[in-house]
Design an enzyme around this catalytic site. Structure first.
Site, PDB file in Angstrom:
ATOM      1  N   SER A 100       0.521  -1.122   0.025  1.00  0.00           N
ATOM      2  CA  SER A 100       0.100  -0.181   0.067  1.00  0.00           C
ATOM      3  C   SER A 100       0.800   1.086  -0.253  1.00  0.00           C
ATOM      4  O   SER A 100       1.544   1.622  -0.853  1.00  0.00           O
ATOM      5  CB  SER A 100      -0.898   0.000   0.996  1.00  0.00           C
ATOM      6  OG  SER A 100      -1.881   1.066   1.133  1.00  0.00           O
ATOM      7  N   ASP A 241      -1.939   6.463  -3.249  1.00  0.00           N
ATOM      8  CA  ASP A 241      -0.725   5.532  -2.633  1.00  0.00           C
ATOM      9  C   ASP A 241      -0.464   4.557  -3.535  1.00  0.00           C
ATOM     10  O   ASP A 241      -1.037   4.353  -4.809  1.00  0.00           O
ATOM     11  CB  ASP A 241      -1.339   5.205  -1.453  1.00  0.00           C
ATOM     12  CG  ASP A 241      -2.575   4.205  -1.338  1.00  0.00           C
ATOM     13  OD1 ASP A 241      -3.287   4.423  -2.366  1.00  0.00           O
ATOM     14  OD2 ASP A 241      -2.560   3.257  -0.562  1.00  0.00           O
ATOM     15  N   ASP A 243      -0.850   1.362  -3.874  1.00  0.00           N
ATOM     16  CA  ASP A 243      -1.842   0.179  -4.642  1.00  0.00           C
ATOM     17  C   ASP A 243      -3.130   1.165  -4.935  1.00  0.00           C
ATOM     18  O   ASP A 243      -4.246   0.265  -5.345  1.00  0.00           O
ATOM     19  CB  ASP A 243      -1.961  -0.723  -3.776  1.00  0.00           C
ATOM     20  CG  ASP A 243      -2.943  -0.464  -2.429  1.00  0.00           C
ATOM     21  OD1 ASP A 243      -2.703   0.659  -2.215  1.00  0.00           O
ATOM     22  OD2 ASP A 243      -3.222  -1.351  -1.792  1.00  0.00           O
ATOM     23  N   ASP A 245      -5.504   2.302  -3.559  1.00  0.00           N
ATOM     24  CA  ASP A 245      -7.422   2.164  -2.994  1.00  0.00           C
ATOM     25  C   ASP A 245      -7.270   3.686  -2.429  1.00  0.00           C
ATOM     26  O   ASP A 245      -8.619   4.069  -2.150  1.00  0.00           O
ATOM     27  CB  ASP A 245      -7.240   1.105  -1.845  1.00  0.00           C
ATOM     28  CG  ASP A 245      -6.151   1.118  -0.848  1.00  0.00           C
ATOM     29  OD1 ASP A 245      -5.303   1.978  -0.868  1.00  0.00           O
ATOM     30  OD2 ASP A 245      -6.180   0.127  -0.108  1.00  0.00           O
TER      31      ASP A 245
HETATM   32 MG    MG Z   1      -3.339   1.397  -0.194  1.00  0.00          MG
END
Ligand code: MG
Length: 452
Positions: A100, A241, A243, A245
């Site tokens: 992340s 960020d 990844d 999300d």
């Molecule tokens: Mg993330």
């Protein structure tokens, strides 16, 4: 509510994380693959973000899954919400190799259930038990799984988001994307282009060394984005960020939008169209509740962690509640008509829709929101429980909520005191619409702390 936190040994709030080569090794990831494969038979999707260790660890998890008899579909590099979307529609589960927002030396694994949500605490405890007792169902040669590659499947995700809003809604809008060299490099520029926007980008080359900025979108790291927004005359800049999300924004002047304000702006847009229940952790600003109530809606609070928000949203919907939106005050927003996880690409899309509908600059929309004053501090302590219990005792005349840590409401101010999951300290947040109330309440709490 089933959103109660259970003690896990390996997995944190968002999967397993560690430093590559130290506590995050192919060995560990292989055993996660074996354990998960033993629990969930079927076709499992595997994805990774842009980290240098991604391929190595993806191969480890795939080896474990196949040895346990699962067929593996490698979806390549893509955002976590993209893999979650694919799992929800096409697979029996998923494993995402990502750390992340953590620095480049970290990596980790998130386990995805067939409905696209991250594995909940109860199942995670069972998974951990299998890992620690090495209780794996390793298959013989006739039943070992196989692997196929499907790196084009990410298009299902980007196309679904583009189709979720009216065609060409972004016409006449210039925007800047900063994926931070992370997974959104392959999705968000494509999505925004698909909406009709004129798209500029920075840090949009996939690179696990993260040369432009760290995967966590900080004020310092977003200076390049802010500059490009100003020089191109764009309507906003969006950053993700590692990844993707989460999505955070800068306005047309390059000013960073605090994430609770972002949450409130999106809640305002959604609730003005369809009022209902909004789900968020106890750490979110009262600004969100103020906006939701303005439209006749209500807020349900959960423990801190997106998985508790997502699962509570699902549970409430199953009970027939009209859940319209959810998320956290860190740029992680959940759109229940799309899927039950935080989705940065979807959040960027909704921002385009908000600007298209209002016709106002983003800075104006933000300035129209009510102002709240928040104080955030850390207190070093070896005994967080003792400190929190002492505060609870000292504040027993006020309204106390123990959903997560200690939430105290005193008049027009509230405070949240929570132990850190990783360090010997507690985090304190105090907020009020009146800055004096927030400051005074904070000082009162520090007075109780000093008694210890
Ligand atoms: Mg993330």
């Amino acid at each position: 509510m089933a959103a109660e936190k259970l003690q896990k040994r390996l997995f944190g709030t968002n999967g397993v994380r560690g430093i590559v080569g130290k506590d995050m090794t192919p060995d560990l990831v292989l055993s996660i693959g074996l354990a998960f494969g033993s629990m969930r038979k079927g076709r499992i999707a595997v994805g990774r973000d842009s980290r240098t260790s991604g391929e190595s660890l993806a191969n480890a998890v795939k080896a474990g899954l196949m040895a346990a008899g699962c067929d593996v579909v490698d979806c390549g590099m893509l955002p976590t919400p993209a893999l979650q979307y694919l799992v929800m529609h096409h697979f029996d589960g998923g494993a995402m190799i990502t750390a992340s927002h953590n620095p480049p030396e970290y990596n980790g694994v998130k386990i995805i259930e067939p409905d696209g949500t991250e594995m909940g605490d109860e199942q995670t405890v069972l998974l951990e038990e299998r890992i620690f007792s090495r209780n794996f169902e390793i298959q013989s040669w006739e039943h070992v799984g196989s692997e196929t590659k499907a790196t084009q499947m990410v298009d299902y995700y980007t196309n679904a988001i583009i189709r979720s809003v009216p065609e060409n809604i972004g016409n006449n809008l210039s925007v800047v994307v900063d994926p931070g060299c992370g997974a959104a490099s392959v999705t968000t520029p494509k999505i925004l282009t698909g909406l009709g926007c004129r798209v500029f980008s920075i840090n949009a080359q996939v690179d696990g060394h993260f040369p432009g900025r760290l995967p966590e979108p900080s004020l310092e790291g977003l200076k390049g984005l802010a500059g490009l927004v100003r020089s191109t005359g764009s309507a906003f800049g969006v950053a993700h960020d590692g990844d993707a999300d989460r999505a955070v924004f800068v306005d047309e002047n390059g000013r960073f939008i605090e994430e609770n304000q972002e949450f409130a702006l999106v809640a305002d847009y959604i609730c003005s169209r369809r009022s209902g229940v909004v789900v968020t952790p106890v750490s979110s600003s009262l600004l969100v509740e103020t906006i939701v109530k303005k439209h006749g809606g209500s807020v349900v609070y959960t423990p801190v962690g997106s998985i508790y928000v997502a699962r509570t949203m699902r549970e409430l919907l199953e009970k027939g509640e009209n859940v319209v939106f959810g998320g956290e005050g860190n740029g992680g927003l959940i759109f229940p008509g799309h899927q039950f996880c935080r989705d940065g690409g979807m959040t960027a899309t909704i921002m385009v829709a908000i600007l298209a509908q209002s016709g106002l600059p983003l800075s104006k929309l933000i300035d129209q929101l009510p102002v709240f004053h928040m104080i955030k501090e850390k207190i070093q302590t070896d005994n967080p429980d003792r400190l929190i219990n002492h505060l609870a005792e000292s504040c027993k005349g006020y309204t106390i909520d123990r959903t997560d840590g200690l939430r105290i409401t005193k008049g027009d101010a509230w405070a949240l005191v929570r132990p850190s999951g990783t360090e010997p300290l507690v985090r304190v947040m105090v907020e009020s619409a009146v800055s004096d109330s927030a400051r005074k309440f904070y000082q009162e709490l520090m007075g109780y702390v000093r008694q210890l």
